[in-house]
Design a protein around this motif. Sequence first.
Motif, PDB file in Angstrom:
ATOM      1  N   SER A  45      -9.926   5.194  -3.011  1.00 17.21           N
ATOM      2  CA  SER A  45     -10.587   6.481  -3.264  1.00 17.21           C
ATOM      3  C   SER A  45      -9.678   7.475  -3.968  1.00 17.21           C
ATOM      4  CB  SER A  45     -11.070   7.107  -1.940  1.00 17.21           C
ATOM      5  OG  SER A  45      -9.948   7.491  -1.140  1.00 17.21           O
ATOM      6  N   GLU A  46      -8.371   7.232  -3.883  1.00 14.31           N
ATOM      7  CA  GLU A  46      -7.415   8.133  -4.523  1.00 14.31           C
ATOM      8  C   GLU A  46      -7.257   7.836  -6.014  1.00 14.31           C
ATOM      9  OE1 GLU A  46      -5.322  10.754  -2.912  1.00 14.31           O
ATOM     10  OE2 GLU A  46      -7.157  10.525  -1.748  1.00 14.31           O
ATOM     11  N   LEU A  47      -7.737   6.658  -6.436  1.00 13.00           N
ATOM     12  CA  LEU A  47      -7.597   6.274  -7.842  1.00 13.00           C
ATOM     13  C   LEU A  47      -8.578   7.028  -8.739  1.00 13.00           C
ATOM     14  CD1 LEU A  47      -7.169   2.415  -7.423  1.00 13.00           C
ATOM     15  CD2 LEU A  47      -5.374   4.114  -7.837  1.00 13.00           C
ATOM     16  N   LEU A  98       0.822  -1.214   0.000  1.00 15.30           N
ATOM     17  CA  LEU A  98       0.000   0.000   0.000  1.00 15.30           C
ATOM     18  C   LEU A  98       0.857   1.267   0.000  1.00 15.30           C
ATOM     19  CD1 LEU A  98      -2.643  -1.134   2.645  1.00 15.30           C
ATOM     20  CD2 LEU A  98      -2.999  -0.916   0.177  1.00 15.30           C
ATOM     21  N   ASN A  99       2.178   1.057  -0.193  1.00 20.21           N
ATOM     22  CA  ASN A  99       3.125   2.182  -0.203  1.00 20.21           C
ATOM     23  C   ASN A  99       3.062   3.017   1.081  1.00 20.21           C
ATOM     24  OD1 ASN A  99       4.101   1.664  -2.889  1.00 20.21           O
ATOM     25  ND2 ASN A  99       2.168   2.513  -3.678  1.00 20.21           N
ATOM     26  N   LYS A 116      -7.132  -1.195  10.627  1.00 25.42           N
ATOM     27  CA  LYS A 116      -6.362  -0.070  10.073  1.00 25.42           C
ATOM     28  C   LYS A 116      -5.997  -0.337   8.621  1.00 25.42           C
ATOM     29  CE  LYS A 116      -4.317   1.507  14.439  1.00 25.42           C
ATOM     30  NZ  LYS A 116      -3.047   1.698  15.197  1.00 25.42           N
ATOM     31  N   LEU A 117      -5.651  -1.575   8.334  1.00 23.96           N
ATOM     32  CA  LEU A 117      -5.281  -1.952   6.974  1.00 23.96           C
ATOM     33  C   LEU A 117      -6.471  -1.766   6.029  1.00 23.96           C
ATOM     34  CD1 LEU A 117      -2.583  -3.079   5.857  1.00 23.96           C
ATOM     35  CD2 LEU A 117      -3.636  -5.335   5.852  1.00 23.96           C
ATOM     36  N   GLU A 118      -7.656  -2.119   6.515  1.00 24.34           N
ATOM     37  CA  GLU A 118      -8.866  -1.979   5.706  1.00 24.34           C
ATOM     38  C   GLU A 118      -9.130  -0.511   5.377  1.00 24.34           C
ATOM     39  OE1 GLU A 118     -13.616  -3.044   6.140  1.00 24.34           O
ATOM     40  OE2 GLU A 118     -12.137  -4.243   7.264  1.00 24.34           O
ATOM     41  N   LYS A 119      -8.899   0.365   6.350  1.00 19.64           N
ATOM     42  CA  LYS A 119      -9.083   1.803   6.117  1.00 19.64           C
ATOM     43  C   LYS A 119      -8.095   2.311   5.078  1.00 19.64           C
ATOM     44  CE  LYS A 119     -10.912   3.119  10.678  1.00 19.64           C
ATOM     45  NZ  LYS A 119     -10.647   3.917  11.918  1.00 19.64           N
ATOM     46  N   LEU A 120      -6.841   1.800   5.179  1.00 24.46           N
ATOM     47  CA  LEU A 120      -5.815   2.222   4.222  1.00 24.46           C
ATOM     48  C   LEU A 120      -6.164   1.772   2.806  1.00 24.46           C
ATOM     49  CD1 LEU A 120      -2.559   1.472   6.278  1.00 24.46           C
ATOM     50  CD2 LEU A 120      -3.445   3.730   5.645  1.00 24.46           C
ATOM     51  N   VAL A 121      -6.723   0.563   2.698  1.00 21.06           N
ATOM     52  CA  VAL A 121      -7.121   0.040   1.390  1.00 21.06           C
ATOM     53  C   VAL A 121      -8.235   0.904   0.799  1.00 21.06           C
ATOM     54  CG1 VAL A 121      -8.207  -1.896   0.193  1.00 21.06           C
ATOM     55  CG2 VAL A 121      -6.400  -2.325   1.868  1.00 21.06           C
ATOM     56  N   ARG A 122      -9.212   1.261   1.620  1.00 14.97           N
ATOM     57  CA  ARG A 122     -10.339   2.101   1.141  1.00 14.97           C
ATOM     58  C   ARG A 122      -9.834   3.475   0.721  1.00 14.97           C
ATOM     59  NH1 ARG A 122     -13.404  -0.014   5.623  1.00 14.97           N
ATOM     60  NH2 ARG A 122     -13.100   1.979   6.713  1.00 14.97           N
TER      61      ARG A 122
END
Length: 397
Positions: free
Chosen positions: A395-397, A363-364, A385-391
Motif C-alpha cells: 500500500s505504500e508503493l 520487508l526492511n 503478521k508477515l501477511e499484514k506487513l506485506v499488505r
Amino acid sequence: MELCFHLTVGPVGLTDGPVGAAMTPMALQRSSGPIPVQFASAVFPRRVCNDAPNSSESKVPVNPENESLLENLSLMGVDVKMARQRQPGVLRKVFTNEQGVAEFLQGKGASLKVIASIISRYPRAITRSIDHLEQRWTLWRSIFKTDDEIVSILARSPESFFRTSDNENLVKNIHFLISLGLNNKDLHRLLTTAPRTFSNSLELNMQMVDLLEDICAELGGQNPKQFVKSVISRNLYILIRSTKRVKTNISILRGSLKLKDSELLALIEGHGADILDLSNEYLKKNLTNLQQKLASLGCKNTDMKKLIINYPMILYIGSDTLNSKLDCLLKGGITVQQILEKPKVLDYSTQNITERLEELHRLNYDFQKNGINILDSSRKRFSAKLEKLVRFAASEL
C-alpha cells in the motif's frame, strides 16, 4: 474432567492396613487351554522337569535356555535377541506365563505388535501372574480414565508396570504422594511422564522429599510441604533423580550466580525447578559458556543473573546451540539488550530464527523501532503478521 481418587480400589483396596493380606501369593500359571488364534502356532509342549541323567551320560549345562519358550516368543513376534540382551535369565526359566500375559494385555486392548515389543524390551513381564496383573491394573485404573491410556504407557515404558511385583509398595507410594497434596491430575501426569516414580521404593521417594524440605528450610522457606508440591508439579522427573545430583545442582547455582536465599528459593520453586534435573557437568558447562559468551558481548554478571531468573530454560540449551542462536540473532541486527529483555526468542531453532530474519529483512523490518516480539510467536501468528506487513508495504508503493 478431573478424576476423583477413591481410597478403596478393587480387591487390593487402598486402605491404611496391610495390602499384602488382600493379595493372593504370586504364582506363575501355565495355561492348560489353547493360546488365542493369533498365537495358536506358538504353542509348544513345555518341559517342566527332566528325568535324572544316568551317571554315564555327559553332564548337562546348568540352566540352559528354554527352547520351547524361545520358539513361542519367536512366533509371537518377540525380538529374542533383544530379550536375551535385556534379561537373559528369563529365557532360562522353566515356568513362564507368556500366554497368560499376552491374553491379559490383548483383553486390555493391546495389539500383538505392542505385546511383542513389551516382552522384547522387558522380558520379565512374562514372569508375572494373572492375579498380580489384575491387581496392578486395578490400581493404575484408579488414576487413569481408560485402559487405552495404560496400554500407551506400557508400549512406551513397559518396566514402569512390570518392573516390580510389589503392589503393596505401589499403594504406599500413591498414599504418600497424595499426602504431599498431589491430586489425581498430578498423579496422572507423573504416571504418564515419569512412571518409574511409582516403582521406586517408598523409602527412596521419601529421601528426595526430605531433601527438598531441608532445602526449603535452609533457604528460609516457610512452607516446606507447598515447596515440595510445587517442585514435583513443575519437575515430574525429580523423584527418579538422585539426591546427590539435586544437592550438587543447588550448590552450583548458589556459587555461580551469587543468588540470595530468597532468590534461589523462588527460582527452584518456580520455572527453575527443571534445572535440578540436569546432570551436574552439563549445568556447570552451560553456566560457564553462558558467562563467557555474555562477557564477550559486554554484559555483566548481573545481566546473566537476571537472564537466568527470568528465563531459567536457557541452562537447558547446549553450549554450541546457544552460541549459534545468539550469533544468528546478533548477525540479523538484534542487539544483546533486546535478547536479554525477550529471551524466549531462544526457544526457537537456529534454522527457524534464520528463516524469520530473512523474511523480515526482505520487508526492511526495523527491529530497533518495532522490537523483536514478532520473532517470539507461533508459526501461524508469525505468518499472519508477515501477511499484514506485506499488505502494508504494497500500500505504500
